[in-house]
Design an enzyme around this catalytic site. Structure first.
Site, PDB file in Angstrom:
ATOM      1  N   LYS A   8       0.858  -1.187   0.000  1.00  0.00           N
ATOM      2  CA  LYS A   8       0.000   0.000   0.000  1.00  0.00           C
ATOM      3  C   LYS A   8       0.892   1.234   0.000  1.00  0.00           C
ATOM      4  CE  LYS A   8       0.926   1.277   4.419  1.00  0.00           C
ATOM      5  NZ  LYS A   8       1.685   2.533   4.739  1.00  0.00           N
ATOM      6  N   ASP A 132      -1.676  -1.230  10.947  1.00  0.00           N
ATOM      7  CA  ASP A 132      -2.287  -1.138   9.624  1.00  0.00           C
ATOM      8  C   ASP A 132      -2.621  -2.505   9.023  1.00  0.00           C
ATOM      9  OD1 ASP A 132       0.290  -1.930   9.164  1.00  0.00           O
ATOM     10  OD2 ASP A 132       0.764  -0.376   7.701  1.00  0.00           O
TER      11      ASP A 132
END
Length: 267
Positions: A8, A132
């Protein structure tokens, strides 16, 4: 069974304030990109783990894949497996590679062991592994707040943009990066900035880590400047670094010596 955990990038990152527990409240946007590891496991007499690709130093027991396995084994029956991980996503780069490996391991084990756990339970387990980690369960663009663990779905597509990831041979400690930043609420929320055309992000979308990290590691700042020189529509350091990404409408011929370089097209 095999899967391909993806990386990401962070679109903007505001460090809003420091919490009483020592962590920081942030505001950022997580966006998945098609830079991927490969993760596979097969039934075996005993549990084992093998890793190839980019070397990962340290005790294999500390690998996020093993942490994901152990998190499920604490509550559920998991048959013995032999695990293979090929690392392509560089670590210490702000790309969430380890977190992605863990989340995809949870999803694959959920299927393999017929646990039928819904996404919200997988996200809860993932959050115990890394802040995350939970993002990669649904793996869709989100506005992240809290310590990076509170998600709000956003309507955002960068489909068709060519992305370059450039990572110098530099490791940025997340702890060090936070210690050098003075938290402050943003004057304009990313919720508003992301509604602007991408062409306007250069002057409005900021990663608060950049100013301090760039002072410590000028080579990272130079990479960002160079991406803009090559015609990037938007360029930024991802997370606390050390990778920098550039979004392009047309392809380029990169000339970054002694760096990890990866190119893809966003979906």
């Amino acid at each position: 069974m095999i899967c391909f955990p993806n990386a990401k990038i962070n679109l903007g990152l505001h460090i809003v304030n420091k919490r009483t527990d020592g962590y920081h409240n942030i505001e950022t946007i997580f966006y998945p990109i098609p830079l991927k590891d490969a993760l596979e496991f097969v039934p075996a007499p005993d549990f084992s783990f093998k890793q190839i690709g980019i070397p990962i130093h340290g005790d294999p027991k500390d690998n996020f894949v093993i942490k994901a396995l152990n998190a499920l084994k604490e509550k559920y029956e998991i048959p013995p497996i032999e695990i293979y991980l090929k690392k392509t996503i560089p670590f210490g780069a702000g790309l969430g590679g380890g977190s992605s490996d863990a989340a995809f391991m949870l999803k694959l084990l959920n299927q393999f062991a017929d646990l039928h756990l819904p996404d919200n339970i997988l996200e809860e387990i993932a959050s115990t592994i890394g802040a995350d980690c939970s993002f990669f369960i649904q793996n869709k663009p989100v506005m992240a707040s809290g310590i990076g663990n509170i998600f709000e779905q956003i309507n955002l597509s960068l489909k068709g943009y060519i992305i370059y990831i450039i990572k110098p041979n530099v490791f940025v400690s997340t702890k060090e990066a936070y210690s050098l930043v003075k938290p402050s609420p943003p004057s304009l929320s990313l919720r508003e900035i992301v509604k602007m055309p991408v062409e306007e992000w250069k002057n409005t979308m900021v990663n608060d880590f950049e100013s301090s990290v760039f002072r410590q590691y000028p080579v990272i700042s130079e990479i960002k400047d160079k991406l803009y020189m090559h015609g990037a529509t938007y360029a930024s350091m991802s997370g606390s670094g050390s990778s920098v990404y550039g979004l392009f409408k047309e392809d380029i011929k990169p000339d970054f010596e002694d760096c990890f370089i990866w190119k893809g097209t966003l979906e």
